[in-house]
Enzyme design. Structure first.
Site, PDB file in Angstrom:
ATOM      1  N   LYS A  94      -3.582 -11.821  -7.475  1.00 20.21           N
ATOM      2  CA  LYS A  94      -4.787 -11.820  -6.715  1.00 20.21           C
ATOM      3  C   LYS A  94      -6.018 -10.946  -7.240  1.00 20.21           C
ATOM      4  O   LYS A  94      -5.537  -9.963  -7.883  1.00 20.21           O
ATOM      5  CB  LYS A  94      -4.680 -11.335  -5.103  1.00 20.21           C
ATOM      6  CG  LYS A  94      -5.787 -11.612  -4.130  1.00 20.21           C
ATOM      7  CD  LYS A  94      -5.356 -10.905  -2.850  1.00 20.21           C
ATOM      8  CE  LYS A  94      -6.004  -9.525  -2.893  1.00 20.21           C
ATOM      9  NZ  LYS A  94      -5.669  -8.771  -1.602  1.00 20.21           N
ATOM     10  N   LYS A 112       0.829  -1.266  -0.114  1.00 13.49           N
ATOM     11  CA  LYS A 112       0.163   0.128   0.218  1.00 13.49           C
ATOM     12  C   LYS A 112       0.797   1.341  -0.130  1.00 13.49           C
ATOM     13  O   LYS A 112       0.507   2.397  -0.564  1.00 13.49           O
ATOM     14  CB  LYS A 112      -0.895   0.124   1.221  1.00 13.49           C
ATOM     15  CG  LYS A 112      -1.922  -0.917   1.101  1.00 13.49           C
ATOM     16  CD  LYS A 112      -3.356  -0.499   1.640  1.00 13.49           C
ATOM     17  CE  LYS A 112      -4.634  -1.412   1.366  1.00 13.49           C
ATOM     18  NZ  LYS A 112      -5.679  -1.138   2.100  1.00 13.49           N
ATOM     19  N   LYS A 152     -10.019  -5.284  -6.423  1.00 20.39           N
ATOM     20  CA  LYS A 152     -11.036  -4.119  -7.033  1.00 20.39           C
ATOM     21  C   LYS A 152     -10.213  -2.994  -7.477  1.00 20.39           C
ATOM     22  O   LYS A 152     -10.980  -2.410  -8.172  1.00 20.39           O
ATOM     23  CB  LYS A 152     -12.067  -3.841  -5.909  1.00 20.39           C
ATOM     24  CG  LYS A 152     -11.459  -3.206  -4.561  1.00 20.39           C
ATOM     25  CD  LYS A 152     -12.803  -2.824  -3.606  1.00 20.39           C
ATOM     26  CE  LYS A 152     -13.174  -4.011  -2.926  1.00 20.39           C
ATOM     27  NZ  LYS A 152     -13.751  -3.670  -1.677  1.00 20.39           N
TER      28      LYS A 152
HETATM   29  P1  TYM Z   1     -10.581  -6.501   2.827  1.00 24.92           P
HETATM   30  O1  TYM Z   1     -11.557  -5.532   2.962  1.00 24.92           O
HETATM   31  O2  TYM Z   1      -9.443  -6.020   1.953  1.00 24.92           O
HETATM   32  O3  TYM Z   1     -11.089  -7.843   2.234  1.00 24.92           O
HETATM   33  C1  TYM Z   1     -12.164  -8.478   2.940  1.00 24.92           C
HETATM   34  C2  TYM Z   1     -12.002  -9.979   2.957  1.00 24.92           C
HETATM   35  O4  TYM Z   1     -12.032 -10.495   1.813  1.00 24.92           O
HETATM   36  C3  TYM Z   1     -10.740 -11.204   1.487  1.00 24.92           C
HETATM   37  N1  TYM Z   1     -10.389 -11.135   0.091  1.00 24.92           N
HETATM   38  C4  TYM Z   1     -10.024 -12.310  -0.699  1.00 24.92           C
HETATM   39  N2  TYM Z   1     -10.196 -13.528  -0.514  1.00 24.92           N
HETATM   40  C5  TYM Z   1     -10.045 -14.473  -1.592  1.00 24.92           C
HETATM   41  N3  TYM Z   1      -9.465 -14.021  -2.867  1.00 24.92           N
HETATM   42  C6  TYM Z   1      -9.498 -12.839  -2.902  1.00 24.92           C
HETATM   43  N4  TYM Z   1      -8.908 -12.261  -4.184  1.00 24.92           N
HETATM   44  C7  TYM Z   1      -9.813 -11.754  -2.009  1.00 24.92           C
HETATM   45  N5  TYM Z   1      -9.479 -10.325  -1.859  1.00 24.92           N
HETATM   46  C8  TYM Z   1     -10.079 -10.130  -0.547  1.00 24.92           C
HETATM   47  C9  TYM Z   1      -9.779 -10.628   2.339  1.00 24.92           C
HETATM   48  O5  TYM Z   1      -8.783 -11.654   2.862  1.00 24.92           O
HETATM   49  C10 TYM Z   1     -10.717 -10.463   3.583  1.00 24.92           C
HETATM   50  O6  TYM Z   1     -10.890 -11.595   4.494  1.00 24.92           O
HETATM   51  N6  TYM Z   1      -8.090  -5.905   6.924  1.00 24.92           N
HETATM   52  C11 TYM Z   1      -8.937  -6.515   6.290  1.00 24.92           C
HETATM   53  C12 TYM Z   1     -10.441  -6.147   7.154  1.00 24.92           C
HETATM   54  C13 TYM Z   1     -10.194  -6.366   8.474  1.00 24.92           C
HETATM   55  C14 TYM Z   1     -10.528  -7.513   9.290  1.00 24.92           C
HETATM   56  C15 TYM Z   1     -10.568  -7.103  10.845  1.00 24.92           C
HETATM   57  C16 TYM Z   1     -10.840  -8.685   8.868  1.00 24.92           C
HETATM   58  C17 TYM Z   1     -10.303  -5.060   9.686  1.00 24.92           C
HETATM   59  N7  TYM Z   1     -10.454  -5.881  10.710  1.00 24.92           N
HETATM   60  C18 TYM Z   1     -10.556  -8.193  11.619  1.00 24.92           C
HETATM   61  C19 TYM Z   1     -10.569  -9.722   9.887  1.00 24.92           C
HETATM   62  C20 TYM Z   1     -10.507  -9.432  11.158  1.00 24.92           C
HETATM   63  C21 TYM Z   1      -9.179  -6.075   5.206  1.00 24.92           C
HETATM   64  O7  TYM Z   1      -8.568  -5.315   4.348  1.00 24.92           O
HETATM   65  O8  TYM Z   1     -10.183  -7.037   4.407  1.00 24.92           O
END
Ligand code: TYM
Length: 336
Positions: A201, A119, A204
Site C-alpha cells: 500500500k 503498528k 506516508k
Molecule cells: P488514515 O488517516 O490512515 O487514512 C485516511 C483515509 O485514507 C485512506 N487511505 C488509503 N486509501 C487508498 N489507498 C491508500 N494507499 C490509502 N492510504 C490511506 C484510509 O483508508 C482512510 O480512509 N482510522 C482512520 C481514521 C479514522 C476514521 C474514523 C475513518 C478515525 N476515525 C471514523 C473513518 C471513520 C485512519 O487511520 O485513516
C-alpha cells in the site's frame, strides 16, 4: 421524499496526506457532499487528532499537523451548507461513547485487528492501550453520528466490520440505539499502491521517498516520482494479472481522468511506458491543482480556520451529545 443519508469519515492528523489518502478517501468525501439529487447527504468530516496521539510526537508537531489537516479539509471544499467539518477532540463525547463501546467489545476481536498488529511491530517501544482501543474510538466516531455511509480506503474495511459488530451487539443488548454503518469504497482508488513496490500500500511512513506522492508535492516532484515508478518489461499499457505497477498507474489515471481501463488501453496502444507515466503525472498534477492553489490561502488565515473549527465543533456536538445521552441511558447509567 427520501430522508437524507448521513456520511461520516475522519483522517488522522499525521503529516501531509498522500495520493492514497486522496484517491481512496478524500476525493469521495468531496463528491459525497453533493449527492446529485434533491436530497443531499448530511456529511460530517473530521480530523482524528486523538487517534494520532497513539504514536508519540512532539506536542507542537501534533498541534500544527491538526491545524494543517483541518486546512486541508477546507481546501478540498468540504465545508458546505449540508456538511460539518470538525476536529475529533473538540467533541468530547466521542471519548465517552468510546468507553461505552469498549465495554461491548471483546479483547479477542480487538486483538485480531491487523492494523494493531502492524503498528505494534512498527512502534515496538510504545505499544500503548490507545493503539489497542483505536478501533473502538473509530467505532464511536461513526456511531455517534448515526452514519449510514463511511467513505474510506480498503485498509479500513476491517475496522468498519468491527464497528458494525459492536453496533449490532449494543443494539441487541440494550435495544435499538445505533444505525448500522456501511463502508463506501470506490471501485478504483480504494487501495493505491506504492510506486516502488506495487504489492504494498502507498503509505506516508514508507522510508523510500519515491514510493509515495504527497498532496502538496510540486509538479516537478510528481513528474519525477511517476517516471521512476516500478513497472514491468512488457511495455504494453494493459490491465492484467502480474502487472501490478501498470495496474496501479492505470487505476490512478482512471481516478484522476474518469477514463475506463478500456479507454486507457485504447489511448496508449503502441505507446511506451514513458509516455504513459508522463500522462499519469500530468493527470495527477491537474487533479491536485485546485487543492494546491486553495491550501496556502487557507493556511494563512488562522482566524478563519479557528472560527470554522469552533462552528464545526458546536454543530457536531449537538448531534454527538444526543446519541451519547441515548446510549448512556440505554445501558443503565444514572442520568440526572
Ligand atoms: P488514515 O488517516 O490512515 O487514512 C485516511 C483515509 O485514507 C485512506 N487511505 C488509503 N486509501 C487508498 N489507498 C491508500 N494507499 C490509502 N492510504 C490511506 C484510509 O483508508 C482512510 O480512509 N482510522 C482512520 C481514521 C479514522 C476514521 C474514523 C475513518 C478515525 N476515525 C471514523 C473513518 C471513520 C485512519 O487511520 O485513516
Amino acid at each position: 421524499m427520501p430522508t437524507p443519508k448521513t456520511v461520516l469519515s475522519l483522517i488522522q492528523a499525521t503529516g501531509v496526506p498522500t495520493l492514497g489518502n486522496y484517491l481512496g478517501a478524500l476525493k469521495n468525501w468531496a463528491s459525497m457532499t453533493d449527492s446529485g439529487t434533491d436530497t443531499p447527504n448530511n456529511c460530517i468530516y473530521g480530523v482524528a487528532d486523538l487517534h494520532a496521539l497513539t504514536v508519540r510526537r512532539p506536542p507542537a508537531e501534533q498541534r500544527r499537523q491538526t491545524f494543517e489537516m483541518y486546512a486541508t479539509l477546507l481546501a478540498l471544499g468540504l465545508k458546505r451548507e449540508n456538511s460539518i467539518v470538525m476536529v475529533q477532540s473538540h467533541v468530547p463525547s466521542h471519548t465517552m461513547l468510546n468507553w461505552l463501546l469498549c465495554c461491548s467489545t471483546q479483547f479477542g476481536e480487538a486483538s485480531r485487528m491487523t492494523q494493531f498488529k502492524d503498528k505494534s511491530q512498527q512502534h515496538a517501544d510504545n505499544i500503548n492501550l490507545g493503539l489497542f482501543t483505536y478501533p473502538t474510538l473509530m467505532a464511536a466516531d461513526i456511531l455517534i453520528y448515526q452514519a449510514h455511509y463511511v467513505p474510506v480506503g480498503d485498509d479500513q474495511k476491517q475496522h468498519l466490520e468491527l464497528a458494525r459488530n459492536i453496533a449490532e451487539r449494543f443494539n441487541g443488548l440494550y435495544g435499538e440505539t445505533f444505525v448500522i454503518p456501511e463502508p463506501y469504497i470506490g471501485k478504483q482508488g480504494g487501495r493505491v499502491m506504492s510506486l516502488q513496490d506495487p504489492t504494498k500500500k502507498m503509505s506516508k511512513s514508507d522510508p523510500n521517498p519515491k514510493a509515495c506522492i504527497f498532496m502538496l508535492d510540486p509538479p516537478e516532484v510528481i513528474r519525477k516520482k511517476c517516471r521512476s515508478a516500478v513497472t514491468d518489461s512488457e511495455a504494453s499499457v494493459r490491465f492484467a494479472e502480474g502487472k501490478d505497477g501498470i495496474n496501479n498507474l492505470m487505476s490512478i489515471y482512471s481516478c484522476c481522468t474518469g477514463e475506463s481501463y478500456e479507454q486507457i488501453e485504447h489511448t496508449f496502444v503502441g505507446k511506451g511506458y514513458g509516455d504513459f507515466k508522463n500522462a499519469v503525472a500530468e493527470a495527477i498534477i491537474e487533479e491536485l491543482r485546485p487543492f494546491q492553489t486553495e491550501y496556502p490561502k487557507l493556511l494563512a488565515d488562522k482566524a478563519y480556520l479557528e472560527q470554522c473549527a469552533r462552528e464545526g465543533a458546536g454543530a457536531a456536538a449537538r448531534i454527538a451529545d444526543r446519541t451519547t445521552a441515548k446510549a448512556m441511558k440505554k445501558c443503565g447509567l444514572w442520568m440526572v
